[in-house]
Design a protein around this motif. Structure first.
Motif, PDB file in Angstrom:
ATOM      1  N   LEU A 238      45.396  38.615  39.385  1.00 53.89           N
ATOM      2  CA  LEU A 238      44.117  39.069  39.941  1.00 53.89           C
ATOM      3  C   LEU A 238      42.989  38.370  39.192  1.00 53.89           C
ATOM      4  O   LEU A 238      43.115  38.044  38.013  1.00 53.89           O
ATOM      5  CB  LEU A 238      43.971  40.586  39.813  1.00 53.89           C
ATOM      6  CG  LEU A 238      44.919  41.442  40.634  1.00 53.89           C
ATOM      7  CD1 LEU A 238      44.692  42.925  40.323  1.00 53.89           C
ATOM      8  CD2 LEU A 238      44.769  41.181  42.130  1.00 53.89           C
ATOM      9  N   ASP A 239      41.885  38.156  39.880  1.00 56.64           N
ATOM     10  CA  ASP A 239      40.723  37.520  39.272  1.00 56.64           C
ATOM     11  C   ASP A 239      40.204  38.372  38.116  1.00 56.64           C
ATOM     12  O   ASP A 239      39.895  39.562  38.316  1.00 56.64           O
ATOM     13  CB  ASP A 239      39.624  37.346  40.329  1.00 56.64           C
ATOM     14  CG  ASP A 239      38.344  36.815  39.744  1.00 56.64           C
ATOM     15  OD1 ASP A 239      38.348  35.680  39.248  1.00 56.64           O
ATOM     16  OD2 ASP A 239      37.336  37.550  39.778  1.00 56.64           O
ATOM     17  N   PRO A 240      40.116  37.815  36.894  1.00 57.86           N
ATOM     18  CA  PRO A 240      39.692  38.612  35.729  1.00 57.86           C
ATOM     19  C   PRO A 240      38.323  39.269  35.890  1.00 57.86           C
ATOM     20  O   PRO A 240      38.113  40.393  35.440  1.00 57.86           O
ATOM     21  CB  PRO A 240      39.678  37.597  34.582  1.00 57.86           C
ATOM     22  CG  PRO A 240      40.615  36.518  35.020  1.00 57.86           C
ATOM     23  CD  PRO A 240      40.477  36.447  36.522  1.00 57.86           C
ATOM     24  N   SER A 241      37.400  38.594  36.542  1.00 55.53           N
ATOM     25  CA  SER A 241      36.075  39.168  36.751  1.00 55.53           C
ATOM     26  C   SER A 241      36.157  40.380  37.681  1.00 55.53           C
ATOM     27  O   SER A 241      35.560  41.435  37.405  1.00 55.53           O
ATOM     28  CB  SER A 241      35.141  38.108  37.327  1.00 55.53           C
ATOM     29  OG  SER A 241      33.851  38.640  37.505  1.00 55.53           O
ATOM     30  N   LEU A 242      36.909  40.249  38.766  1.00 57.71           N
ATOM     31  CA  LEU A 242      37.094  41.369  39.686  1.00 57.71           C
ATOM     32  C   LEU A 242      37.769  42.533  38.977  1.00 57.71           C
ATOM     33  O   LEU A 242      37.353  43.687  39.129  1.00 57.71           O
ATOM     34  CB  LEU A 242      37.918  40.943  40.903  1.00 57.71           C
ATOM     35  CG  LEU A 242      38.234  42.066  41.897  1.00 57.71           C
ATOM     36  CD1 LEU A 242      36.961  42.611  42.528  1.00 57.71           C
ATOM     37  CD2 LEU A 242      39.219  41.574  42.952  1.00 57.71           C
ATOM     38  N   VAL A 243      38.781  42.243  38.193  1.00 62.68           N
ATOM     39  CA  VAL A 243      39.480  43.287  37.431  1.00 62.68           C
ATOM     40  C   VAL A 243      38.479  44.076  36.604  1.00 62.68           C
ATOM     41  O   VAL A 243      38.465  45.314  36.637  1.00 62.68           O
ATOM     42  CB  VAL A 243      40.579  42.674  36.530  1.00 62.68           C
ATOM     43  CG1 VAL A 243      41.046  43.669  35.465  1.00 62.68           C
ATOM     44  CG2 VAL A 243      41.759  42.202  37.372  1.00 62.68           C
ATOM     45  N   GLU A 244      37.629  43.398  35.870  1.00 64.66           N
ATOM     46  CA  GLU A 244      36.682  44.095  34.997  1.00 64.66           C
ATOM     47  C   GLU A 244      35.667  44.905  35.792  1.00 64.66           C
ATOM     48  O   GLU A 244      35.309  46.015  35.390  1.00 64.66           O
ATOM     49  CB  GLU A 244      35.992  43.109  34.050  1.00 64.66           C
ATOM     50  CG  GLU A 244      36.934  42.457  33.048  1.00 64.66           C
ATOM     51  CD  GLU A 244      37.755  43.427  32.218  1.00 64.66           C
ATOM     52  OE1 GLU A 244      37.289  44.539  31.900  1.00 64.66           O
ATOM     53  OE2 GLU A 244      38.906  43.065  31.874  1.00 64.66           O
TER      54      GLU A 244
END
Length: 164
Positions: free
Chosen positions: A33-39
């Motif tokens: 998953l995209d790390p930015s989206l995760v955060e």
């Protein structure tokens, strides 16, 4: 409460066997998953659950993942600030809110279908697992009153809240 204040309960020290499996779930859910989206999702769930410990951690992690202060600040009003988030991000945020607030009416079909339009089945499984994991971290940390900035994880493990 500050990092120098005492938690209500040293949860992770008393139950080290709980930390590892929850951390493993979190890491598995984040995979691909995209790390930015995760955060963004971790922050939004933590806002809804009023978990200051996790908010502090994931705002820091979001900045490291390239998120801007503006998008982080607007996250609690993401629906009104829709032009700051992509359709895919808004679908994931709506899913995050529905799963986090599941007792208020489940996950509506339109919310699920909106997410399914942007994520394949494997990604949806990971998103739901990630949202479930952060809700678990939030509930533990709020119930145990883990102070902002604390590091109460077992010495051999990573910090609480799903950091990797």
């Amino acid at each position: 409460m500050t990092a120098t204040e005492t938690a209500r309960l040293p949860f992770y020290r008393l139950a080290p066997g709980i930390h590892g499996p929850l951390l493993a779930l979190t890491r598995a859910a984040k995979k691909d998953l995209d790390p930015s989206l995760v955060e963004l999702l971790l922050i939004r769930a933590s806002q809804l659950n009023h978990c200051a410990f996790c908010l502090d951690m994931h705002v820091t992690d979001a900045r490291k993942a390239g998120e801007t202060d503006e998008r982080i600040a607007l996250l609690s009003a993401w629906e009104e600030a829709a032009d700051h988030y992509s359709d895919k991000e808004r679908a994931a945020l709506a899913l995050t809110e529905a799963v986090t607030l599941v007792a208020r009416g489940g996950v509506p079909d339109d919310v699920y279908e909106r997410a399914a339009a942007h994520f394949d089945d494997t990604e949806l499984v990971r998103l739901i697992a990630l949202i479930t994991a952060i809700n678990s971290w939030n509930r533990i940390n709020v119930a145990a009153r883990v102070p902002v900035g604390a590091s109460l994880a077992p010495a051999e493990a990573a910090p609480v809240g799903g950091a990797s």
